[in-house]
Design a protein around this motif. Structure first.
Motif, PDB file in Angstrom:
ATOM      1  N   ARG B  21       0.786  -1.251  -0.053  1.00 26.30           N
ATOM      2  CA  ARG B  21       0.074  -0.013  -0.145  1.00 26.30           C
ATOM      3  C   ARG B  21       0.663   1.163  -0.177  1.00 26.30           C
ATOM      4  NH1 ARG B  21      -0.467   4.367   2.352  1.00 26.30           N
ATOM      5  NH2 ARG B  21      -2.343   5.308   3.365  1.00 26.30           N
ATOM      6  N   ASN B  22       2.011   1.034   0.804  1.00 30.68           N
ATOM      7  CA  ASN B  22       2.895   2.420   0.801  1.00 30.68           C
ATOM      8  C   ASN B  22       3.577   2.464  -0.621  1.00 30.68           C
ATOM      9  OD1 ASN B  22       2.293   3.097   3.572  1.00 30.68           O
ATOM     10  ND2 ASN B  22       3.947   1.814   4.126  1.00 30.68           N
ATOM     11  N   GLY B  23       3.696   1.444  -1.561  1.00 32.27           N
ATOM     12  CA  GLY B  23       4.218   1.563  -2.731  1.00 32.27           C
ATOM     13  C   GLY B  23       3.141   2.167  -3.669  1.00 32.27           C
ATOM     14  N   LEU B  24       1.982   2.511  -3.307  1.00 33.81           N
ATOM     15  CA  LEU B  24       1.073   3.073  -4.117  1.00 33.81           C
ATOM     16  C   LEU B  24       1.417   4.585  -4.662  1.00 33.81           C
ATOM     17  CD1 LEU B  24      -2.378   1.842  -2.694  1.00 33.81           C
ATOM     18  CD2 LEU B  24      -1.157   0.916  -4.871  1.00 33.81           C
ATOM     19  N   LEU B  25       1.160   4.934  -5.941  1.00 40.37           N
ATOM     20  CA  LEU B  25       1.570   6.333  -6.025  1.00 40.37           C
ATOM     21  C   LEU B  25       0.565   7.154  -5.531  1.00 40.37           C
ATOM     22  CD1 LEU B  25       1.567   5.711 -10.156  1.00 40.37           C
ATOM     23  CD2 LEU B  25       3.570   5.848  -8.713  1.00 40.37           C
ATOM     24  N   THR B  26       1.287   8.213  -5.014  1.00 37.20           N
ATOM     25  CA  THR B  26       0.708   9.351  -4.101  1.00 37.20           C
ATOM     26  C   THR B  26       0.376  10.701  -5.104  1.00 37.20           C
ATOM     27  OG1 THR B  26       2.715  10.569  -3.804  1.00 37.20           O
ATOM     28  CG2 THR B  26       2.178   9.002  -2.212  1.00 37.20           C
ATOM     29  N   GLY B  27      -0.188  11.494  -4.641  1.00 42.29           N
ATOM     30  CA  GLY B  27      -0.645  12.655  -5.335  1.00 42.29           C
ATOM     31  C   GLY B  27       0.356  13.425  -6.041  1.00 42.29           C
ATOM     32  N   ALA B  28       1.599  13.475  -5.275  1.00 45.75           N
ATOM     33  CA  ALA B  28       2.761  14.133  -5.767  1.00 45.75           C
ATOM     34  C   ALA B  28       3.162  13.304  -7.152  1.00 45.75           C
ATOM     35  CB  ALA B  28       3.793  14.140  -4.891  1.00 45.75           C
ATOM     36  N   ASN B  29       3.233  12.090  -7.117  1.00 41.12           N
ATOM     37  CA  ASN B  29       3.769  11.373  -8.157  1.00 41.12           C
ATOM     38  C   ASN B  29       2.682  11.648  -9.281  1.00 41.12           C
ATOM     39  OD1 ASN B  29       4.300   8.576  -5.864  1.00 41.12           O
ATOM     40  ND2 ASN B  29       5.731   9.492  -7.328  1.00 41.12           N
ATOM     41  N   TYR B  30       1.579  11.855  -9.137  1.00 40.48           N
ATOM     42  CA  TYR B  30       0.487  11.922 -10.121  1.00 40.48           C
ATOM     43  C   TYR B  30       0.790  13.187 -10.723  1.00 40.48           C
ATOM     44  CZ  TYR B  30      -2.293   7.487  -9.306  1.00 40.48           C
ATOM     45  OH  TYR B  30      -2.915   6.462  -9.153  1.00 40.48           O
ATOM     46  N   THR B  31       0.899  14.505  -9.894  1.00 38.99           N
ATOM     47  CA  THR B  31       1.339  15.513 -10.593  1.00 38.99           C
ATOM     48  C   THR B  31       2.408  15.475 -11.542  1.00 38.99           C
ATOM     49  OG1 THR B  31       0.568  16.312  -8.302  1.00 38.99           O
ATOM     50  CG2 THR B  31       1.452  18.083  -9.794  1.00 38.99           C
ATOM     51  N   ASN B  32       3.494  14.658 -11.033  1.00 38.57           N
ATOM     52  CA  ASN B  32       4.501  14.828 -11.914  1.00 38.57           C
ATOM     53  C   ASN B  32       4.213  13.992 -13.239  1.00 38.57           C
ATOM     54  OD1 ASN B  32       6.380  15.729  -9.989  1.00 38.57           O
ATOM     55  ND2 ASN B  32       7.121  14.056  -9.045  1.00 38.57           N
ATOM     56  N   MET B  33       3.537  12.958 -13.052  1.00 35.80           N
ATOM     57  CA  MET B  33       3.062  12.215 -14.281  1.00 35.80           C
ATOM     58  C   MET B  33       2.267  13.052 -15.076  1.00 35.80           C
ATOM     59  SD  MET B  33       2.247   8.702 -12.430  1.00 35.80           S
ATOM     60  CE  MET B  33       1.026   7.951 -13.711  1.00 35.80           C
ATOM     61  N   THR B  34       1.525  14.058 -14.679  1.00 38.50           N
ATOM     62  CA  THR B  34       0.888  14.784 -15.610  1.00 38.50           C
ATOM     63  C   THR B  34       1.560  15.764 -16.385  1.00 38.50           C
ATOM     64  OG1 THR B  34       0.084  16.416 -13.725  1.00 38.50           O
ATOM     65  CG2 THR B  34      -1.456  14.609 -14.216  1.00 38.50           C
ATOM     66  N   GLN B  35       2.774  16.076 -15.808  1.00 38.25           N
ATOM     67  CA  GLN B  35       3.595  17.046 -16.433  1.00 38.25           C
ATOM     68  C   GLN B  35       4.551  16.427 -17.512  1.00 38.25           C
ATOM     69  OE1 GLN B  35       3.378  20.275 -15.124  1.00 38.25           O
ATOM     70  NE2 GLN B  35       1.913  19.469 -13.856  1.00 38.25           N
ATOM     71  N   CYS B  36       4.302  15.062 -17.575  1.00 39.58           N
ATOM     72  CA  CYS B  36       5.014  14.273 -18.653  1.00 39.58           C
ATOM     73  C   CYS B  36       4.704  14.912 -20.043  1.00 39.58           C
ATOM     74  CB  CYS B  36       5.265  12.913 -18.731  1.00 39.58           C
ATOM     75  SG  CYS B  36       5.785  12.422 -17.209  1.00 39.58           S
ATOM     76  N   GLU B  37       5.768  14.837 -21.049  1.00 35.85           N
ATOM     77  CA  GLU B  37       5.527  15.108 -22.602  1.00 35.85           C
ATOM     78  C   GLU B  37       5.373  14.153 -23.346  1.00 35.85           C
ATOM     79  OE1 GLU B  37       4.954  18.197 -23.723  1.00 35.85           O
ATOM     80  OE2 GLU B  37       4.911  19.060 -21.857  1.00 35.85           O
ATOM     81  N   THR B  38       6.013  12.888 -23.148  1.00 33.90           N
ATOM     82  CA  THR B  38       5.933  11.618 -23.574  1.00 33.90           C
ATOM     83  C   THR B  38       5.635  10.412 -22.693  1.00 33.90           C
ATOM     84  OG1 THR B  38       8.189  11.290 -23.443  1.00 33.90           O
ATOM     85  CG2 THR B  38       7.700  12.500 -25.453  1.00 33.90           C
ATOM     86  N   ILE B  39       5.415   9.296 -23.414  1.00 34.58           N
ATOM     87  CA  ILE B  39       5.463   8.107 -22.635  1.00 34.58           C
ATOM     88  C   ILE B  39       6.531   7.555 -21.887  1.00 34.58           C
ATOM     89  CG2 ILE B  39       4.636   5.680 -22.792  1.00 34.58           C
ATOM     90  CD1 ILE B  39       2.249   7.355 -23.474  1.00 34.58           C
ATOM     91  N   ASP B  40       7.647   8.047 -22.862  1.00 33.41           N
ATOM     92  CA  ASP B  40       8.941   7.769 -22.167  1.00 33.41           C
ATOM     93  C   ASP B  40       9.152   8.427 -20.724  1.00 33.41           C
ATOM     94  OD1 ASP B  40       9.939   5.666 -23.900  1.00 33.41           O
ATOM     95  OD2 ASP B  40      10.834   7.156 -24.996  1.00 33.41           O
TER      96      ASP B  40
END
Lengths: 261, 365
Positions: B21-40
């Motif tokens: 459960r602690n390995g689940l992605l957090t809000g901060a992770n998701y925010t970082n992910m939404t900033q991504c430009e490519t799938i890579d």
């Protein structure tokens, strides 16, 4: 002159001149008609090009929305429902009809799309969850396919029109730059040949007339000499043979008079 | 009392799952992910959580392969936990997989009905719903054989028995079959957590009851909303509602009579959570029925589905506040599933360059 080479192989006669003139007239009429056809087609072509541009942009937008709605379905259903959809689809809901449109003698196929009513093969897909997304996705894709169909009919028309316009323009150019000049050249050639013949004939006649004149003059001179000689003889013979001599004189004079016509 | 001997058999599992459960992605992770430009970039962001599993992906993988790999991780972790589970926890985890099994069996039924080679379908089955005798089902060439082998070979037999005959499989829409099975499954699961001596009266029963009741209500509401405009009759619809849940029995009765979105709203009036969902959805132009909403236009105002997911995640998150309970495994699986969905959604948005809706994921941590 280049015209000498570029003409039709005809005998320069009055009859072929008439033929050529008719041909030239025909070519000119044909040229103006074809020119008008080409203009009409080009107008249509531009219109279609513009619409293709619009349709392509629209397709881009619609496809984007559609694929996003598919992503939404994946998100809501949480799995792959592709197989289920494929298997439950039994008959086509979205169909197209092909029509023909006539643009100045060119038949353009036009596709018309329609939905068959009451055909809802996978209405129940995603009943437990995601059903609304599935239905919405279907609607979006129906719209996307509609855009594709429109684009397809435009593209087909585009290709066909392109071909036809090329042919028509080739014909117009051929008539304008080959057939008309050649016919004109032929007419010019026939005319010049006929003129040449006329001049030759005239010259010949003149020569004949000259010769005749010369002959006459010679004859006249001869006659004069004869007459003078006869007069001299008359004066020597006096009255005894006067009546007979006179009739002979008249016959001789009459013989000389049929030269001019 | 229930805590006294819990750790003897299940302490290790609980520890592991809490670790997961602690390995689940957090809000901060998701925010970082939404900033991504490519799938890579996204793959890079997922590195800490999913590194091993994403390593084999080619550069710029498709979103479906990304989803498959992230699911692989869930499956391998689940299998590890399952292998270490004993006693009623093992039974509990088996119950968890039955839901996926139902989907797989439904898939095989569809394949058999249309006379396809069902062996090809095995790859498409959800790995969590895999059971050892599943390939045996592929031997069946007609629906009656399949029905018999399902009865013999699968743990789903009780769900078939009594409510579905082999003629039903032939005649009924596969969705109805699936939902009937699911209804029976939910009822059985509910029964199981509340009567099993190791679980009844423990936090497991409490938390699981809450989760399952919510699940039952959600299904009932969804089935009602999705059945508008289809040939599903009200009587048939009523048969698909699970016989428990917050809405049961008055709400379900009203749901079975509902004709439109408004009717459903009235039916759920009694439960404040659902009432607020419907108000929010109703204001946002609402999914009043299939096709009411233009595709892609639902960017503002979240759909009912989203709110249900949100609620499910909150309940799941809440499960971790309790100790000595099996429910955290269920909650963890659900949270992970949501995480996979979120990743897929974000990847999809990035791949399609539709950043304006990228924030539609649900994050509770």
């Amino acid at each position: 002159m280049s015209g000498a080479a570029d003409r039709e192989a005809v005998f320069p006669t009055r009859q072929s001149l008439g033929l050529m003139k008719a041909k030239l007239k025909g070519a000119e009429t044909g040229h103006s008609l074809l020119k008008r056809k080409s203009e009409a087609l080009t107008k249509r072509f531009r219109d279609i090009t513009r619409r293709i541009d619009e349709a392509k942009r629209k397709m881009g937008r619609v496809m984007q929305i559609a694929s996003l709605s598919l992503a939404e379905v994946t998100y809501a259903v949480g799995g792959n429902i592709g197989y289920q959809i494929q298997e439950s689809a039994k008959s086509a809901r979205f169909r197209i009809r092909a029509k023909q449109e006539n643009v100045s003698g060119v038949l353009l196929p036009a596709f018309e799309s329609y939905l068959t009513e009451g055909n809802n093969d996978f209405a129940m897909t995603g009943l437990g969850k995601g059903g609304q997304q599935v239905q919405r996705c279907r609607e979006t894709y129906a719209r996307a396919v509609e855009a594709l169909v429109e684009l397809a009919s435009l593209q087909t028309a585009f290709v066909i029109l392109d071909e036809v316009i090329k042919v028509v323009n080739r014909r117009v150019n051929a008539i304008e730059h080959v057939i008309i000049p050649r016919t004109e050249n032929t007419i010019k050639y026939i005319n010049s040949e006929l003129d040449e013949l006329d001049r030759e004939e005239f010259y010949r006649l003149k020569k004949v007339a000259n010769k005749k004149q010369r002959d006459n003059a010679a004859l006249d001179a001869e006659m004069k000499v004869k007459r003078e000689a006869a007069a001299a003889r008359d004066q020597e013979n006096q009255a005894p043979a006067e009546a007979t001599e006179e009739s002979g004189d008249i016959l001789a004079a009459e013989e000389d008079e049929d030269v001019i016509f | 009392m229930e805590g006294l001997f819990f750790n003897v058999n299940n302490g290790y599992i609980e520890g592991i799952v809490r670790g997961y459960r602690n390995g689940l992605l957090t809000g901060a992770n998701y925010t970082n992910m939404t900033q991504c430009e490519t799938i890579d970039d996204l793959k890079l962001q997922l590195g800490p959580a999913y590194g091993d599993f994403l390593a084999s992906l080619p550069p710029n993988p498709s979103t479906s392969s990304l989803a498959a790999k992230t699911t692989d991780k869930l499956v391998s972790e689940f299998r590890y936990v399952r292998a270490n589970a004993v006693g009623s926890l093992a039974k509990f985890m088996d119950y968890l997989t039955y839901g996926y099994m139902i989907d797989n069996v439904a898939l095989l039924i569809t394949g058999t009905l249309h006379e396809r080679d069902t062996r090809e379908l095995l790859d498409r089955c959800h790995p969590l719903g895999w059971f050892e005798t599943m390939p045996v089902l592929c031997v069946a060439t007609n629906i009656e054989e399949l029905y018999n082998s399902v009865l013999i070979e699968t743990p789903l037999a009780p769900y078939f028995k009594g409510s579905l005959s082999h003629q039903d499989l032939d005649e009924l829409n596969i969705e109805i079959v699936r939902n009937t099975l699911y209804k029976n499954y939910l009822e059985d699961f509910y029964q199981f957590v509340n009567t099993n001596p190791e679980m009844s009266g423990t936090p497991t029963a409490e938390v699981m009851s809450e989760i399952l009741e919510f699940e039952a209500d959600r299904r009932a509401i969804n089935i009602t909303l999705n059945s508008f405009g289809t040939e599903l009759s009200k009587a048939d619809r009523k048969k698909l509602y699970p016989n428990f849940g917050l809405l049961y029995p008055e709400g379900t009765l009203m749901l079975s009579r509902a004709d439109d979105f408004e009717g459903v709203r009235l039916a759920v009036e009694g439960v404040s959570d659902y009432k607020s969902f419907f108000e929010a959805a109703g204001l946002g132009g609402g999914p009043g029925g299939p096709g009411n909403m233009a595709g892609g236009a639902g960017s503002d105002g979240r759909s009912l589905e989203d709110m249900f997911y949100q609620k499910e995640m909150e309940i799941s998150k809440g499960a971790f506040t309790r100790q000595f309970t099996f429910a955290i495994i269920y909650a963890w699986v659900k949270l992970r599933e949501q995480e996979i969905r979120n990743i897929t959604w974000i990847a999809e948005c990035i791949a399609q360059n539709q950043k304006e809706r990228i924030g539609n994921y649900i994050s509770v941590f």
